[in-house]
Scaffold this motif. Structure first.
Motif, PDB file in Angstrom:
ATOM      1  N   CYS A 102      30.515 -75.382 -66.532  1.00  0.00           N
ATOM      2  CA  CYS A 102      29.658 -74.676 -67.493  1.00  0.00           C
ATOM      3  C   CYS A 102      29.892 -73.166 -67.512  1.00  0.00           C
ATOM      4  N   LYS A 103      30.258 -72.633 -66.375  1.00  0.00           N
ATOM      5  CA  LYS A 103      30.391 -71.188 -66.224  1.00  0.00           C
ATOM      6  C   LYS A 103      31.446 -70.604 -67.165  1.00  0.00           C
ATOM      7  N   MET A 104      32.465 -71.408 -67.499  1.00  0.00           N
ATOM      8  CA  MET A 104      33.540 -70.908 -68.365  1.00  0.00           C
ATOM      9  C   MET A 104      32.994 -70.327 -69.669  1.00  0.00           C
ATOM     10  N   CYS A 105      32.029 -70.997 -70.260  1.00  0.00           N
ATOM     11  CA  CYS A 105      31.466 -70.522 -71.532  1.00  0.00           C
ATOM     12  C   CYS A 105      30.164 -69.749 -71.338  1.00  0.00           C
ATOM     13  N   HIS A 106      29.307 -70.245 -70.443  1.00  0.00           N
ATOM     14  CA  HIS A 106      27.976 -69.656 -70.313  1.00  0.00           C
ATOM     15  C   HIS A 106      27.964 -68.323 -69.566  1.00  0.00           C
ATOM     16  N   ALA A 107      28.988 -67.988 -68.838  1.00  0.00           N
ATOM     17  CA  ALA A 107      29.030 -66.687 -68.154  1.00  0.00           C
ATOM     18  C   ALA A 107      29.358 -65.571 -69.141  1.00  0.00           C
ATOM     19  N   GLN A 108      30.189 -65.905 -70.148  1.00  0.00           N
ATOM     20  CA  GLN A 108      30.625 -64.882 -71.099  1.00  0.00           C
ATOM     21  C   GLN A 108      30.043 -65.067 -72.493  1.00  0.00           C
TER      22      GLN A 108
END
Length: 169
Positions: A102-108
């Protein structure tokens, strides 16, 4: 008056037979029961061969008899219905999946994903309810692809959503 008919050469005759056979085979294998809007005659230069469509034959309806129900039941044994047991996850399963996927999209904020920890971005989504967020994350919604795969279970996706919601609550 003579009864002379023009003779067809062997090559033209063979070509005509194969053409008609192919036409009949294609029309028989078409799968739909509608009549074709194609002309019924095939023409080759001066020689013409008329093809009449075969009449459609209705297949008889097969009626299967209903199984007989016994009127007397000696013993009625009810087996308990086995319900699917919920998947037991580790306490940090949501955090692990967030870090891995999830971090790939939700971090940026890629593809309009609400950023992790951004209360304003998550506020509109939280008004739809937690169940809706679970469903959208599992099955996909707008630009977000479905996250449930053969390697990630629905329970794991729900845990990751709960992890992200907890960061803004």
């Amino acid at each position: 008056m003579s009864n002379k008919q023009p003779r067809m050469s062997f090559g033209k005759w063979t070509l005509s037979v194969f053409s008609i056979s192919a036409l009949l085979a294609l029309s028989a294998c078409s799968g739909d029961n509608t009549t074709a809007e194609e002309p019924a005659a095939v023409s080759e230069s001066a020689d013409a061969v008329a093809v009449e469509p075969a009449p459609l034959v209705a297949e008889p309806e097969v009626v299967t008899p209903e199984p007989a129900v016994e009127s007397e039941v000696s013993e009625a044994i009810e087996e308990p219905v086995a319900e699917a047991e919920p998947e037991v996850l580790a306490a940090d399963a949501g955090a692990k999946l967030y870090e891995a996927q999830c971090k790939m999209c939700h971090a940026q904020g890629l593809l309009e994903a609400p950023k992790y920890g951004d209360k304003a971005a998550w506020a509109a989504r939280l008004t739809k309810g937690k169940d809706t967020l679970h469903m959208h994350s599992a099955k996909g919604f707008n630009k977000m692809p479905a996250q449930v795969t053969d390697k990630v279970s629905e329970a794991q996706v729900y845990a990751a959503v709960d992890y992200m919601i907890a960061a803004v609550s």
